[in-house]
Design a protein around this motif. Structure first.
Motif, PDB file in Angstrom:
ATOM      1  N   LEU A  27       0.860  -1.173   0.000  1.00 19.40           N
ATOM      2  CA  LEU A  27       0.000   0.000   0.000  1.00 19.40           C
ATOM      3  C   LEU A  27       0.900   1.227   0.000  1.00 19.40           C
ATOM      4  N   SER A  28       0.300   2.404  -0.115  1.00 16.69           N
ATOM      5  CA  SER A  28       1.062   3.655  -0.034  1.00 16.69           C
ATOM      6  C   SER A  28       0.374   4.586   0.956  1.00 16.69           C
ATOM      7  N   VAL A  34       1.401  10.727   8.892  1.00 16.45           N
ATOM      8  CA  VAL A  34       0.614   9.551   9.255  1.00 16.45           C
ATOM      9  C   VAL A  34       1.135   8.992  10.580  1.00 16.45           C
ATOM     10  N   ASN A  35       0.224   8.839  11.538  1.00 16.05           N
ATOM     11  CA  ASN A  35       0.563   8.265  12.836  1.00 16.05           C
ATOM     12  C   ASN A  35       0.591   6.745  12.752  1.00 16.05           C
ATOM     13  N   PRO A  56       5.796   3.660   0.149  1.00 19.31           N
ATOM     14  CA  PRO A  56       5.259   2.291   0.063  1.00 19.31           C
ATOM     15  C   PRO A  56       5.451   1.539   1.379  1.00 19.31           C
ATOM     16  N   ILE A  57       4.412   0.827   1.798  1.00 19.62           N
ATOM     17  CA  ILE A  57       4.433   0.017   3.010  1.00 19.62           C
ATOM     18  C   ILE A  57       3.777  -1.323   2.691  1.00 19.62           C
ATOM     19  N   SER A  82      -7.926   5.024   6.752  1.00 21.38           N
ATOM     20  CA  SER A  82      -8.134   6.325   6.111  1.00 21.38           C
ATOM     21  C   SER A  82      -6.807   6.971   5.695  1.00 21.38           C
ATOM     22  N   GLN A  83      -5.695   6.450   6.189  1.00 17.90           N
ATOM     23  CA  GLN A  83      -4.378   7.035   5.925  1.00 17.90           C
ATOM     24  C   GLN A  83      -3.592   6.304   4.829  1.00 17.90           C
ATOM     25  N   ILE A  84      -4.178   5.258   4.243  1.00 24.00           N
ATOM     26  CA  ILE A  84      -3.470   4.473   3.230  1.00 24.00           C
ATOM     27  C   ILE A  84      -4.313   4.330   1.976  1.00 24.00           C
TER      28      ILE A  84
END
Length: 149
Positions: A27-28, A34-35, A56-57, A82-84
């Motif tokens: 994902l990105s 981003v916490n 990228p994560i 909501s952050q990815i």
């Protein structure tokens, strides 16, 4: 009797199959801040903060609206969905040449250093069209962190 056992076994396998392991996928990050938390809840303390949009994560687990992720340096934690977003970026793991066209015989545009974040435009076979802050062109897809699919 055998029919009841078969149905019971089928129900248990479906139930445990859903909770076993989340699909691993890249994902990105959607935001520039981003916490990352210790646990899958807003009540959990913040472990660290990412400050790089499109980083990228890899998702390695999920619980309700949180995803457990790991990054290139093997840091892990929980991020709210909501952050990815769907993966749109990669990080190169070695120095690469950026070419004008998807060919080794094409004109080189720039030398990209290891660790550079690249935004994916499209990929064909072993080549991807990418964009950096300053350049746009094609690189080979070996030795990268992220997904080209």
């Amino acid at each position: 009797m055998i029919k009841k056992i078969a149905i019971w076994f089928l129900c248990l396998s479906v139930l445990f199959g859903q909770f076993s392991m989340a699909e691993e996928k890249f994902l990105s990050l959607k935001k520039s801040k981003v916490n990352v938390r210790y646990g899958p809840s807003f009540d959990s303390k913040i472990k660290y903060i990412y400050k790089k949009i499109n980083l990228p994560i890899k998702q390695i687990d999920q619980k309700e609206n949180f995803r457990r992720i790991v990054d290139l340096k093997n840091n892990s934690g929980w991020i709210h969905i909501s952050q990815i977003k769907k993966s749109n970026s990669i990080i190169i793991l070695e120095d690469k040449i950026l070419y004008k066209k998807p060919s080794n015989f094409s004109k080189p545009i720039a030398k990209l250093e290891k660790g550079r974040l690249l935004i994916l435009k499209k990929c064909e076979n072993i080549w991807c069209n990418v964009k950096t802050e300053d350049y746009s062109g094609w690189i080979k897809t070996e030795n990268i962190w992220g997904s080209i699919r």
